[in-house]
Scaffold this motif. Structure first.
Motif, PDB file in Angstrom:
ATOM      1  N   GLN A 169       0.823  -1.221   0.000  1.00  0.00           N
ATOM      2  CA  GLN A 169       0.000   0.000   0.000  1.00  0.00           C
ATOM      3  C   GLN A 169       0.853   1.265   0.000  1.00  0.00           C
ATOM      4  OE1 GLN A 169      -2.974   0.240   3.078  1.00  0.00           O
ATOM      5  NE2 GLN A 169      -4.037  -1.576   2.379  1.00  0.00           N
ATOM      6  N   GLY A 203     -10.621   3.490   2.221  1.00  0.00           N
ATOM      7  CA  GLY A 203     -10.330   2.247   2.939  1.00  0.00           C
ATOM      8  C   GLY A 203     -11.349   1.189   2.544  1.00  0.00           C
ATOM      9  N   GLU A 204     -11.556   0.231   3.428  1.00  0.00           N
ATOM     10  CA  GLU A 204     -12.468  -0.875   3.109  1.00  0.00           C
ATOM     11  C   GLU A 204     -13.896  -0.378   2.857  1.00  0.00           C
ATOM     12  OE1 GLU A 204     -13.812  -5.203   4.946  1.00  0.00           O
ATOM     13  OE2 GLU A 204     -12.251  -4.049   5.954  1.00  0.00           O
ATOM     14  N   ARG A 242     -13.991   1.808  -0.405  1.00  0.00           N
ATOM     15  CA  ARG A 242     -13.849   0.966  -1.614  1.00  0.00           C
ATOM     16  C   ARG A 242     -15.181   0.337  -1.996  1.00  0.00           C
ATOM     17  NH1 ARG A 242      -8.954  -0.738   0.569  1.00  0.00           N
ATOM     18  NH2 ARG A 242      -9.856  -2.687   1.344  1.00  0.00           N
ATOM     19  N   ARG A 243     -15.881  -0.203  -0.994  1.00  0.00           N
ATOM     20  CA  ARG A 243     -17.152  -0.892  -1.270  1.00  0.00           C
ATOM     21  C   ARG A 243     -18.219   0.088  -1.758  1.00  0.00           C
ATOM     22  NH1 ARG A 243     -17.749  -5.592   3.386  1.00  0.00           N
ATOM     23  NH2 ARG A 243     -15.804  -6.649   2.878  1.00  0.00           N
ATOM     24  N   SER A 253     -15.708   8.281   5.465  1.00  0.00           N
ATOM     25  CA  SER A 253     -15.292   6.978   6.001  1.00  0.00           C
ATOM     26  C   SER A 253     -14.945   7.110   7.483  1.00  0.00           C
ATOM     27  CB  SER A 253     -14.072   6.460   5.234  1.00  0.00           C
ATOM     28  OG  SER A 253     -14.407   6.253   3.879  1.00  0.00           O
TER      29      SER A 253
END
Length: 572
Positions: free
Chosen positions: A83, A437-438, A441-442, A499
């Motif tokens: 990353q 982040g996670e 991204r989604r 986020s």
């Protein structure tokens, strides 16, 4: 009364003093390992009072090194490194080079040989994983972009030091030292080096092809028995036997063996359980390692060579810090990132001790050199806490002098502005997403699948570069700075998605966004139930909390299944 009680005395007194001084260090908001080092100094042959058996301490230190390296292997994450690879890889290598050259230059001025100077310089170049992770964890920075860069930087340093530990015994004779007892010192140094690299390659290949499959399989078989102690024993046996096997069969260091043992255990489905259940044992042996390192330290060096000690501390805390900060700013990261990375690396620790001990055993480093390294570690780790505390005041001081801030943060950064190919039509009624982040991204993936326009604001420059390569509109920067939201065209956006992040930063971002666009809708992802409740009370936007949403979704699914079951005819 048994006569062979040296080990019991060493453990009883060592652990007792380690507990006392570790507690004092923790109360003073210092890393407890300072206390463990002080405990070792008090029972060393160099100070009056109880004297522990130094030979036993050295053997326990070997075990401590193995478990420390096993822990480093278990924490090693290639994904974390990837990353931040574009800054961590060149940054760490250049910083190691600068610190090593400073150490070589200073020690050769003192009249040391090149071999001694090289080991000395390398020992001053690597920061402590234990100290760094604790410092970042205490400040909640581990999952931040700055924290990830610092940890990625340290992972590269660790890999370089593992390579140094492998190559140093093979090149000891060439550098003016002696080969380790029991190893063949070949006349042809290049042949020795070639054989060493061949053995290391063979060991790595064995671990990646066979060990990677065999160790997780054994762990799975044992886990099925349901015996906790057998599972813990399996993990410990893997660490110790792989380390010993690496030394005996492949002729490589036990430290490297333990490092790869940690890496293959991490590959298992039971890695979290293995880490959790072996943590007390790993910490006990780590404490013994630091106590035994303290036993090697001679405090007289502080009185006999104060200028040398100051030079060492200067290299660690000034030379390394300035080099790291300059490299971070060169890669166009903000001042806050440069200060955090600089403070993170302004200390030395376990790899320095391991390298110094190896240097002494190879007769490359004198006891004076080892004592200077230990003194530098003690002082730098103690002062590191104060460096972290100075980040905010220093940042404010720089920001108040805009000319200095402009000079340090190079202007005209292409990633801080949207590329020209993003049309003005696109920048209307778009969704601005803060953080990739996670969660980010989604959300981005789902919105783009529905052809909804998105602009992402993200601190990590590498993520921004990757997004742009995929044709996704993204800007680099800290969203608490108005310029970042202006670049994301927040004034024309219909929705702002934030986020999970610090609640103070969330307030700043929402204030800027609503000032620029009073009509904007705000959606906030909270990290905890308490945070979600605070944000709801403040009424700054719609709040979503992961566990709460999961419970709602599962409840809806259960109710749907019950509804379906009610409408189905009974089976006969």
């Amino acid at each position: 009364m048994p006569h062979d009680v040296e080990l019991i005395i060493l453990l009883a007194v060592g652990f007792g003093l380690a507990l006392l001084f570790g507690y004092i260090a923790a109360r003073l908001r210092l890393p407890p390992l300072i206390g463990y080092l002080v405990a070792g100094i008090l029972i060393s042959p160099n100070t009056p009072g109880v004297v522990g058996d130094i030979h036993l301490a050295n053997q326990l230190a070997e075990l401590g090194v193995m478990f420390l390296m096993f822990g480093v292997g278990m924490h090693f994450s290639l994904n974390d490194l990837m990353q931040v690879k574009r800054i961590a890889l060149p940054g760490a290598i250049l910083q190691i080079t600068v610190a090593t050259l400073l150490g070589i230059g200073v020690s050769m001025m003192w009249g040391w040989s090149f071999g001694s100077a090289l080991v000395f310089g390398l020992s001053l170049s690597c920061a402590s994983t234990v100290v760094l992770l604790k410092a970042l964890g205490d400040r909640g920075l581990l999952d931040s972009v700055n924290g990830k860069i610092a940890v990625g930087w340290l992972l590269v340093e660790d890999l370089v030091m593992v390579l140094v530990l492998v190559l140093l015994p093979a090149t000891a004779v060439l550098l003016g030292g002696q080969a380790l007892a029991g190893s063949a010192a070949d006349e042809n140094i290049w042949l020795t080096l070639g054989i060493t690299l061949l053995k290391v390659t063979g060991f790595i290949a064995f671990m990646l092809i066979i060990g990677k499959r065999l160790v997780p399989w054994i762990m799975q078989v044992v886990a099925r028995l349901g015996s906790r102690e057998l599972f813990t024993l399996t993990v410990v046996a893997a660490a110790v036997s792989i380390a010993f096997g690496a030394y005996k069969v492949f002729g490589v260091s036990m430290a490297l063996g333990a490092f790869f043992a940690g890496m293959v255990v991490k590959e298992s489905d039971f890695s979290h359980r293995a880490e959790e259940e072996t943590l007390p044992l790993r910490e006990i042996f780590s404490i013994l390692f630091f106590v035994s390192v303290g036993m090697l330290f001679d405090p007289r060096i502080l009185l006999e060579e104060p200028l040398h000690v100051l030079a060492v501390v200067g290299i660690i805390m000034i030379g390394k810090t300035i080099a790291a900060m300059a490299l971070v700013l060169f890669f166009r990261y903000p001042i806050n990132t440069a200060l955090t990375v600089g403070a993170s690396l302004a200390q030395i620790g376990e790899f320095s001790f391991i390298l110094a001990t190896l240097g002494v055993s190879l007769q490359l480093l004198s006891l004076e050199g080892q004592n200077l390294i230990l003194a530098g570690a003690l002082i730098s780790i103690t002062l590191n806490t104060f460096l972290f505390s100075a980040i905010e005041p220093v940042q404010r001081w720089i920001r108040e002098r805009s000319h200095l801030a402009r000079l340090l943060e190079r202007s005209g950064d292409p990633l801080a502005m949207l590329p020209d190919e993003v049309s003005q039509d696109y920048l209307r009624d778009q969704v601005v997403i803060i953080g990739h982040g996670e969660v980010g991204r989604r959300i981005t993936k789902n919105l783009m699948a529905e052809n909804i326009k998105v602009v992402i604001a993200e601190e990590n420059r590498e993520i921004v570069e990757n997004l742009r390569e995929k044709g996704i509109a993204a800007v680099s920067g800290v969203a608490t700075e108005p310029g970042v939201l202006i670049q994301a065209h927040i004034q024309h956006a219909r929705l702002l998605v934030i986020s999970p992040m610090d609640i103070i930063d969330i307030h700043k971002i929402v204030d800027i966004a609503t000032t620029l666009n009073p009509q904007i809708q705000v959606l906030i992802c909270a990290e905890s139930k308490e945070e979600a409740e605070v944000i709801r009370r403040d009424n700054i936007g719609e709040v979503y909390f992961a566990k709460e949403e999961m419970a709602k979704n599962m409840s809806n699914h259960i109710l749907n299944q019950i509804e379906i079951a009610h409408h189905q005819p009974p089976s006969h």
